[in-house]
Write an enzyme that holds these catalytic residues in place. Structure first.
Site, PDB file in Angstrom:
ATOM      1  N   GLU A 154       0.811  -1.216   0.000  1.00  0.00           N
ATOM      2  CA  GLU A 154       0.000   0.000   0.000  1.00  0.00           C
ATOM      3  C   GLU A 154       0.845   1.268   0.000  1.00  0.00           C
ATOM      4  OE1 GLU A 154      -3.171   2.057   3.072  1.00  0.00           O
ATOM      5  OE2 GLU A 154      -2.896  -0.110   3.101  1.00  0.00           O
ATOM      6  N   ASP A 155       1.976   1.250   0.704  1.00  0.00           N
ATOM      7  CA  ASP A 155       2.722   2.485   0.951  1.00  0.00           C
ATOM      8  C   ASP A 155       4.102   2.531   0.304  1.00  0.00           C
ATOM      9  OD1 ASP A 155       0.657   3.456   2.419  1.00  0.00           O
ATOM     10  OD2 ASP A 155       1.498   2.961   4.370  1.00  0.00           O
TER      11      ASP A 155
END
Length: 777
Positions: A122-123
């Protein structure tokens, strides 16, 4: 369970949603290749934290599993290098804390790897494929299930939340470790939430109270559930938390001596009865007290208005703030201890609960009683065995935490999987992610009532459940065929709210016929999902049948039916429109999404081309009349506005998404649609003397004693049912009666109206029609 705060250098009252990479320090611009490469060691500051995690893992994991977890830690540290949290600490601290909570439940190496890697997709620049290559497909699937749908655009935060939760629940149904890691993630976020803006703290705390804390409770994770609630309380209502904390502290000082006397009495009496027990003092949590205060205030509002002075005294509503927990060797000792306590202190009426005989849905088992101690001080006492205590604390995680074949743990696993199946049913029958989330929220706040079947079987249902919920809990077929019920041997309506101890008997018919109105009062997700599924299938079946009938009517003037259209012509027609089968065409026609005349025109053109005849599609002649018998209530139904009955001149109108609606020919509601002739279908009645149809009449009468009785007798004398009756005395000096009757046809209604006119007090009687404001004009 060892507190995970020890893993976090900075502590505070609560935790935060991990900031995305763009919210924190910028991520490095470097990328990784697909092949193996050397990973730089993580910053020295986090090594002590991983050492603490490693100590936990050594207690239950093998050496090669610990090595795999360490590799995932170093991989995550490299991926998150340069990123920090809002608090300023290195971002890798958060995955370490999540993994530590997961380790407290003794989850396996794959789950620990996923906990450490849960934010990298996600990051950061890491892909799911790379995680699968390095740490296995299972770990990659867990990480993917925990990653948000950040590549999609959403109209609101609520829509995004619903979509992400929808994705997570689907993954959870296949692997329970998904929700356990997510709960650990949310718990650490809540523990460090103090660094966020007040508005964001309130939003995240509200989301936790609505979704994550109830899930933890439903899974039996009592410790996680309680901490999530308390952390949410302090962040969502900080002022209320401070006021309540001061009040509880003052109350604790006032009752200290009395509680000490009560505990001494318990500890002295138990050995006299031959009970060995560990006595633990406990205090009701602040959020639990707050919720009880809100409940008492709400109950008081139903009887008397509450002023500000009453609100200030609201704390006095909660009288069992303090309590005790008794851990005893076995189940017989639980009941023996209960007798010992009641022999020395009087029990508070109505507060004794036996969750051993009837466990909660999350597997919780214990005896509860409230004692009236010295000076009238009240204290709740929980009595349980050590096995019950560990399941109460660890819930479904006990499957990993305790490796023995405990029967209760097995039952808890079965109950959990049954609950997840209920969520899947909701998902399959919901109208989208947002609707699914709302239904899950309802499902997560049940409360509980215990009802009994005629055979003595006990069913646990959410508070507010009805006999329909009970019927579907027994069996789907019983729910579908439910037509009535007896509660404690008395006939009661199906919308009656059940109470604990009720004995419920379901009356069934020979054929399934769920009522769409049930959806407005059923409480359980299972009942709602089953009803919607049945109605959806029924509507589709009726739409297919109606669509085929309408298309046949459109083709008949040209000497064709759907069976006479060649298979090659059908294939050409379907291929040109990208449709899989003729059933899809029938469904669209039956639901009003396609016009039968237009489909017939295109089918005839395809047939002409198949026969080698050139030319344009010819105009389709008017459709013959459609025969109806009035029993249709799915794709074809009678309009409520004009209440047509057999014998009335009627016409059908095809409404997009609703199917065919039958109206009176002079109904003003459809007059505005007269221009669209393609949507009109001439209809005629088919004889069916067994069916009854609703129609409304209005009677104007002079007031007289027993007038209503004579009118009702006149109506009933011709075999007519009265569905409802409303009396209006505003038209002085007359009384107006508006009655909805069930009749066979127009002639039957005429006979009834003649009989009613013979009642001396009746001045006028007329059928209510929407064409006129006054039916007597």
């Amino acid at each position: 369970m060892e507190p995970v705060h020890a893993l976090t250098p900075q502590t505070g009252p609560a935790g935060a949603e991990p900031p995305r990479a763009e919210e924190s320090a910028p991520a490095p611009a470097h990328a990784t290749d697909a092949g193996p490469h050397t990973i730089e060691p993580p910053p020295h500051a986090t090594e002590p934290l991983f050492a603490l995690l490693k100590e936990k893992l050594a207690a239950y994991l093998k050496g090669e599993d610990i090595a795999r977890v360490e590799a995932s830690y170093r991989f995550a540290a490299e991926a998150h290098s340069g990123q920090t949290r809002k608090s300023g600490e290195l971002y890798i601290v958060h995955p370490l804390a999540v993994a530590s909570i997961v380790a407290d439940w003794h989850l396996d190496a794959q789950a620990l790897c996923a906990a450490l890697l849960h934010d990298v997709v996600e990051d950061t620049y890491i892909s799911k494929a790379e995680i699968a290559e390095r740490f296995g497909q299972t770990a990659a699937d867990l990480v993917d299930a925990l990653s948000k749908l950040d590549k999609l655009q959403f109209r609101s935060h609520e829509e995004e939340q619903a979509a992400n939760f929808y994705k997570m629940l689907l993954a959870m149904s296949n692997d329970l470790r998904v929700i356990l890691i997510k709960l650990a993630d949310r718990l650490h976020n809540m523990r460090t939430l103090f660094v966020m803006r007040p508005d964001k703290r309130r939003r995240i705390a509200g989301e936790t109270l609505e979704i994550y804390a109830p899930i933890a409770r439903r899974l039996g994770l009592d410790g996680i559930f309680q901490e999530l609630e308390d952390l949410s309380f302090v962040n969502k209502y900080p002022w209320r938390h401070r006021v309540l904390a001061r009040a509880v502290a003052a109350e604790r000082g006032n009752r200290r001596k009395l509680l000490a006397q009560l505990q001494t009495g318990i500890e002295e009496r138990l050995p006299q009865w031959g009970v060995e027990a560990e006595v633990q003092g406990r205090e009701k949590r602040l959020y639990s007290i707050y919720r009880k205060i809100q409940q008492r205030i709400a109950e008081s509002r139903h009887s008397l208005p509450i002023g500000m002075g009453e609100k200030r005294r609201a704390f006095s509503y909660v009288y069992d703030i303090h309590g005790f927990r008794l851990i005893v060797p076995g189940v017989p000792a639980c009941y023996l201890a209960l007798g010992a306590l009641h022999s020395i202190y009087q029990p508070y009426p109505g507060r004794m609960k036996d969750y051993i005989a009837i466990p909660r849905e999350n597997g919780y088992r214990s005896l509860h009683t409230t004692l009236i101690g010295p000076g009238g001080v009240l204290a709740e006492v929980q009595i349980r065995t050590s096995e019950m205590h560990r399941i109460a604390e660890s819930g479904v995680a006990a499957h990993w935490l305790y490796k023995d074949n405990d029967k209760n743990i097995g039952e808890l696993q079965q109950q959990t999987h049954a609950w997840m199946q209920t969520l899947l049913d909701l998902q399959m029958n919901s109208g989208g992610a947002s609707e699914f989330l709302e239904q899950v929220k309802v499902n997560l706040f049940p409360g509980e009532v215990f009802v009994i079947s005629p055979k003595g079987r006990i069913f646990t249902l959410p508070r507010g459940s009805t006999p329909v919920d009970f019927a579907y809990a027994v069996h789907t077929d019983v729910g579908h065929r439910c037509v009535g019920c007896r509660i404690n041997s008395d006939h009661r309506p199906l919308h009656t709210e059940l109470r604990s101890g009720d004995q419920v008997e379901i009356i069934t018919s020979a054929y399934p016929s769920p009522n769409p109105a049930w959806l407005s009062h059923v409480r359980t997700g299972r009942a709602r999902a089953r009803i919607r599924h049945f109605l959806k299938n029924k509507q589709q079946d009726e739409a297919i049948s109606l669509g085929e009938r309408l298309l046949n009517l459109a083709l008949r003037p040209h000497g064709f039916t759907v069976d006479k259209i060649s298979s090659h012509a059908w294939e050409r027609f379907l291929r040109d429109r990208g449709i899989d089968s003729a059933r899809d065409i029938y469904t669209d026609i039956g639901l009003g999404n396609r016009m039968p005349v237009a489909v017939a025109r295109r089918l005839l053109l395809a047939q002409k081309r198949e026969d080698g005849l050139a030319g344009k599609a010819e105009s389709v002649a008017a459709m013959p009349r459609l025969k109806i018998h009035g029993g249709e209530n799915g794709a074809m139904h009678l309009a409520h506005c004009c209440q047509p009955i057999p014998g009335d001149p009627v016409i059908g109108v095809i409404r997009r998404g609703h199917g065919l609606e039958i109206h009176l020919q002079d109904c003003p509601v459809i007059a505005r649609m007269r221009g669209n002739l393609g949507r009109w279908v001439d209809a005629d009645w088919e004889a069916d003397e067994a069916r009854l149809f609703e129609v409304t009449i209005r009677i104007l009468s002079r007031p007289a004693r027993d007038m209503l009785v004579r009118v009702a007798n006149a109506i009933a004398s011709d075999g007519c049912n009265i569905q409802s009756a409303v009396m209006d005395q505003s038209e002085t000096p007359y009384i107006a009666l508006r009655m909805t009757l069930q009749v066979h046809d127009r002639q039957h209604l005429a006979r009834i109206m003649r009989r009613v006119r013979q009642v001396p007090e009746v001045v006028r009687i007329a059928r209510v029609r929407p064409a006129a404001k006054n039916p007597f004009q």
